[in-house]
Design a protein around this motif. Structure first.
Motif, PDB file in Angstrom:
ATOM      1  N   ASN A 251       9.976   7.665  19.614  1.00  0.00           N
ATOM      2  CA  ASN A 251       9.026   8.270  20.549  1.00  0.00           C
ATOM      3  C   ASN A 251       7.651   7.603  20.485  1.00  0.00           C
ATOM      4  N   GLY A 252       7.624   6.370  19.995  1.00  0.00           N
ATOM      5  CA  GLY A 252       6.410   5.566  20.081  1.00  0.00           C
ATOM      6  C   GLY A 252       5.343   5.861  19.063  1.00  0.00           C
ATOM      7  N   VAL A 253       5.694   6.580  17.975  1.00  0.00           N
ATOM      8  CA  VAL A 253       4.738   6.887  16.916  1.00  0.00           C
ATOM      9  C   VAL A 253       5.216   6.202  15.642  1.00  0.00           C
ATOM     10  N   ALA A 254       4.330   5.457  15.003  1.00  0.00           N
ATOM     11  CA  ALA A 254       4.717   4.730  13.791  1.00  0.00           C
ATOM     12  C   ALA A 254       4.863   5.683  12.617  1.00  0.00           C
ATOM     13  N   ALA A 255       5.906   5.462  11.828  1.00  0.00           N
ATOM     14  CA  ALA A 255       6.069   6.148  10.542  1.00  0.00           C
ATOM     15  C   ALA A 255       5.542   5.236   9.445  1.00  0.00           C
ATOM     16  N   THR A 256       5.146   5.849   8.332  1.00  0.00           N
ATOM     17  CA  THR A 256       4.628   5.102   7.181  1.00  0.00           C
ATOM     18  C   THR A 256       5.410   5.515   5.950  1.00  0.00           C
ATOM     19  N   VAL A 257       6.224   4.612   5.429  1.00  0.00           N
ATOM     20  CA  VAL A 257       6.968   4.928   4.212  1.00  0.00           C
ATOM     21  C   VAL A 257       6.040   4.730   3.016  1.00  0.00           C
ATOM     22  N   LYS A 258       6.004   5.730   2.133  1.00  0.00           N
ATOM     23  CA  LYS A 258       5.050   5.695   1.030  1.00  0.00           C
ATOM     24  C   LYS A 258       5.644   6.413  -0.175  1.00  0.00           C
ATOM     25  N   HIS A 259       5.067   6.207  -1.359  1.00  0.00           N
ATOM     26  CA  HIS A 259       4.004   5.290  -1.747  1.00  0.00           C
ATOM     27  C   HIS A 259       4.658   4.161  -2.525  1.00  0.00           C
ATOM     28  N   TYR A 260       4.591   2.971  -2.025  1.00  0.00           N
ATOM     29  CA  TYR A 260       5.285   1.794  -2.528  1.00  0.00           C
ATOM     30  C   TYR A 260       4.550   1.246  -3.744  1.00  0.00           C
ATOM     31  N   VAL A 261       5.099   1.373  -4.939  1.00  0.00           N
ATOM     32  CA  VAL A 261       6.326   2.020  -5.376  1.00  0.00           C
ATOM     33  C   VAL A 261       6.065   2.633  -6.759  1.00  0.00           C
ATOM     34  N   ALA A 262       6.964   3.515  -7.231  1.00  0.00           N
ATOM     35  CA  ALA A 262       6.894   4.157  -8.548  1.00  0.00           C
ATOM     36  C   ALA A 262       5.694   5.091  -8.683  1.00  0.00           C
ATOM     37  N   ASN A 263       5.262   5.688  -7.587  1.00  0.00           N
ATOM     38  CA  ASN A 263       4.227   6.731  -7.602  1.00  0.00           C
ATOM     39  C   ASN A 263       4.940   8.083  -7.659  1.00  0.00           C
ATOM     40  N   ASP A 264       5.629   8.328  -8.773  1.00  0.00           N
ATOM     41  CA  ASP A 264       6.508   9.485  -8.893  1.00  0.00           C
ATOM     42  C   ASP A 264       5.872  10.624  -9.675  1.00  0.00           C
TER      43      ASP A 264
END
Length: 831
Positions: A139-152
């Motif tokens: 639907n034309g909205v960017a997703a942001t995969v986070k938090h790269y990486v090991a921010n657990d």
């Protein structure tokens, strides 16, 4: 968007213009560049809603169930609908980029931000989060995969150095990110605050390899807010956008580094290209090239079809609620109850979302008390008592208890210059005010927040405010504080998102108007203040006795317990899993009086329940969003099935958990457990949790009546790790008296493996639904990656040929059918 067109646009810019595009134009947006038709892009926090660039009650946001609650549905279609709701909200608010999903893992039950993540398993996390990405980006909205990486974990998250071996990093912590890049084509990734193996993530080689070089990521990499710490090292790395702006470590300093030759201008061009590609995808780039084929139209013209309405949010909430215990009490027949005791502060004021950056201002919230009352209206008397005091901050002044001089409900905000003259004035409907630094009126040195509230009962009221910094606070013209309030949180952003509370006692008469005025000197990241009051309360003992009495006199007792924002929030990890205050005692004493006691747990992650064997039923309501109360009532009274299964293991006691350390030692946090986290660690240790991964009860019974899988398969029949390698067919029979839902879970095991493997690991899952007496057939596709391990010597994915057991069941420990498959000669995708 074609590379030649990108390069043509970049060629129109000088070095200063290019560098300017790599730092935020404000706290929540990127800068525009009219030379090439580039507009601003607005970024906004998710994932439980889309806040927008301004945190304001005049523009509320739909509040969805937390990701842990959505993950508990185990339903990829549900996750896709959540993504579409977020897209609808983003487009309504003019947001181009939603800062979600969070795919860090529940490595330890102590993680303070687990409500914002999905689960302890990389595959479940990846599959569910990928559908949210698709729902947004379709639907034309960017997703942001986070938090790269090991921010657990949250403890010292800005500086902790996570030490993790290469195989564990690949198989566990990078796995969800890889899946979202390869399978969902995510458009943005966020570099975390923490370091990994000695290098901070905004400067890390992982931003290029494997993210771009191996996985093919062609989106933009944004820093977590103020995570960019250097000019040259970050400029050379794969980071594209340093947020927030307009200040930061890049700008003119980065331009000078390029001119000095310490950063290659080709790297700058690549970063700008990534930002322009993002802008094209979200509709923020009007192409100046007359060639219509230069651009790929990706922004849909049609409106999003899934709306953020109450029915949708209600269904999402109940689809993830997990019934972990039921001695036959549920579902309750409304016709069989005449008096219901609803007990707990959280019953009247539930936590519908977690603390921190994920928070939104919901247009309304249905409490569990209101949900039960509405469902039983005309059928039963519903009584409420708190039972115990949680002391979770200071409630905002209700709008129906405020008035202005002319009788209208209003809060006045006055922005003041340094000489105390008025700069701007506004009227609001809420006593909660948040303005990040770039949203504060230019020239404002202080802000004054004032309101008049009417006490609805006589007694000793707590009257005060929220905020950190320097304040003058007056009540009815009398100054009661003139000084500084210090936050226990060292993180300035968390002081904004979770400010401290200050209050004092005032004896007030019923219907007495009381004017409260708060003056705050502006500093730091902006303004985060509020006015609050708490009405008179009974003593702790009297409150407990009131709960006992209410339970004794009721046909049904519903006790709502859970965590507070001081316990479970972004910014810090939990110290233990105990319920705060006297909630455990409350449950025990209520259950002792009424055997028909159901407990609703209002938390985003596991809590200890030492009373779990002494109550008739336990429903995990999570942070259920704005429709939480209606969803809980639907489930308790049988209008809907509890659709959830646990996305993470719930220990009986913290001390039983095999992995729980979140505290760095000398700045380091060692992931010594390797690939064995969550249910994998429990199985390896041979321990027994309170409730295992994948567990959940419904209102019917199920039998696994068939499992079928090919006896052998060739690994080289699938050219990619993402390709399917076999299909497991399963049939489940609903042997109960009503329709229901079951989650068929497929695990793999490798007997006599030459490498250190989990006892079993999740390889696939599917939702089955069937009416009473019906049988449902499902097919669970297993991809080659489910069989692979990371070969640290060859530095590639590999499969150990031989026999793999295929285990099918209803949780990680509830296995109902087993078969096996022989994996024959295998050729790696990288060969």
């Amino acid at each position: 968007m074609r590379d030649d067109h990108l390069n043509a646009l970049i060629g129109k810019l000088d070095l200063a213009q290019k560098v300017r595009l790599l730092t935020g134009g404000s706290f929540w947006s990127t800068p525009a560049e009219p030379t090439i038709g580039l507009g601003e892009m607005a970024l906004a926090d998710g994932p439980s809603g889309v806040r927008g660039v301004l945190w304001d009650d005049d523009d509320p946001s739909a509040c969805l169930p937390s990701p842990t609650a959505v993950a508990a549905s185990w339903d990829v279609d549900r996750a896709a609908r959540v993504g579409q709701v977020l897209a609808a909200e983003a487009r309504r608010k003019g947001v181009h980029v939603v800062l979600a999903p969070t795919v860090n893992l529940h490595r330890s039950p102590l993680g303070g931000r687990h409500f914002e993540c999905w689960s302890e398993d990389p595959l479940l996390t990846a599959r569910m989060a990928a559908e949210v990405v698709r729902g947004l980006q379709d639907n034309g909205v960017a997703a942001t995969v986070k938090h790269y990486v090991a921010n657990d974990a949250e403890t010292d998250r800005r500086h902790v150095d996570v030490r993790v071996d290469e195989r564990t990093l690949r198989e566990v912590y990078l796995a969800p990110f890889e899946y979202l890049v390869r399978n969902a084509g995510v458009w943005m990734a966020m570099a975390a605050y923490n370091s990994v193996n000695g290098t901070t993530m905004t400067e890390h080689g992982l931003l290029n390899d494997p993210l771009r070089s191996e996985w093919g990521f062609d989106g933009a990499v944004v820093s977590d807010w103020r995570a960019t710490r250097s000019t040259v090292a970050a400029g050379r790395a794969g980071l594209d956008l340093a947020m927030p702006g307009p200040d930061g470590p890049w700008g003119a300093t980065l331009e000078e580094a390029v001119r000095a030759g310490t950063v290659d201008e080709a790297d700058i061009d690549a970063k700008v290209g990534n930002m322009l590609r993002l802008a094209a995808r979200v509709g923020a780039l009007s192409f100046l090239d007359s060639d219509p084929s230069a651009a790929e139209p990706v922004v849909p013209a049609a409106a999003v079809t899934v709306a953020a309405d109450g029915a949708e949010l209600r269904e999402a909430a109940r689809d993830g609620m997990v019934l972990v215990r039921n001695d036959g009490l549920l579902p309750v027949d409304p016709a069989q109850v005449h008096t219901v005791a609803v007990i707990g502060e959280l019953a009247a004021q539930p936590r519908v979302q977690g603390g921190g950056s994920a928070q939104v201002r919901a247009p309304y919230t249905v409490s569990i008390l209101d949900g039960v009352r509405d469902a039983l209206d005309g059928l039963a008397e519903v009584r409420h008592v708190h039972g115990c005091h949680l002391d979770d901050g200071l409630p905002e002044i209700p709008i129906d208890r405020m008035r202005a001089a002319d009788g209208a409900a209003v809060v006045r905000v006055r922005w003041l210059r340094a000489d105390e003259t008025l700069l701007e004035e506004e009227h609001r409907t809420s006593t909660h005010l948040v303005r990040w630094e770039t949203d504060v009126p230019v020239g404002a040195a202080a802000v004054e927040l004032s309101a008049t509230f009417i006490a609805d009962r006589a007694g000793s009221w707590d009257v005060g405010f929220t905020g950190a910094g320097t304040f003058t606070f007056s009540v009815d013209g009398n100054i009661v504080l003139d000084g500084e309030v210090v936050s226990e949180r060292a993180d300035a952003a968390m002081q904004m998102l979770g400010p401290p509370h200050w209050s004092t006692d005032f004896d007030l008469d019923r219907n007495q108007p009381t004017e409260v005025v708060l003056r705050h000197e502006i500093g730091g990241l902006g303004v985060s203040i509020g006015l609050g009051v708490r009405p008179p309360r009974r003593s702790a003992e009297a409150e407990m006795e009131a709960a006992v009495t209410a339970a004794r006199d009721a046909d049904l007792a519903i006790v709502v317990v859970g965590t507070t924002e001081q316990v479970e929030s972004e910014g810090y990890d939990r110290q233990d899993l105990r319920l705060p205050a006297r909630q455990d005692e409350l449950v025990r004493r209520v259950a002792a009086e009424n055997p028909r006691t159901v407990v609703v747990v209002n938390s985003g992650a596991p809590v200890e329940m030492p009373w779990r064997g002494g109550v008739a039923a336990i429903l995990l309501g999570w942070f259920g969003g704005q429709e939480m109360g209606n969803a809980v009532a639907d489930i308790l009274l049988g209008a809907a099935e509890p659709g959830g299964r646990l996305p993470t293991t719930w220990p009986g006691r913290l001390d039983d958990a095999p992995v729980f350390n979140t505290t760095p030692v000398n700045g380091r946090l060692d992931y010594d457990e390797g690939v064995h986290i969550g249910y994998r660690a429990w199985l390896r240790a041979g321990g027994e949790p309170a409730y295992p991964f994948g567990h959940g009860l419904g209102y019917t019974t199920w039998e696994l009546t068939g499992v079928d899988a090919p006896p052998e398969v060739r690994g080289d029949e699938a050219p990619s790790s993402d390709d399917p390698i076999l299909t497991v067919a399963a049939s489940v029979h609903n042997s109960g008296k009503r329709a229901g839902k079951q989650v068929v879970q497929v695990y793999l095991a490798r007997p006599s493996s030459a490498i250190d493997r989990p006892v079993r690991w999740l390889a696939g899952f599917a939702v089955a639904r069937a009416g009473a007496g019906e049988t449902a057939a499902v097919e669970v596709t297993l991809h080659r990656r489910a069989f692979e391990h990371w070969d640290t010597e060859q530095r590639r994915w590999a499969v150990e040929p031989g026999r793999f057991d295929v285990l099918v069941g209803f949780s990680a420990t509830d296995i109902h059918g087993t078969t096996s498959v022989d994996l024959l000669a295998h050729t790696s995708a990288d060969e």
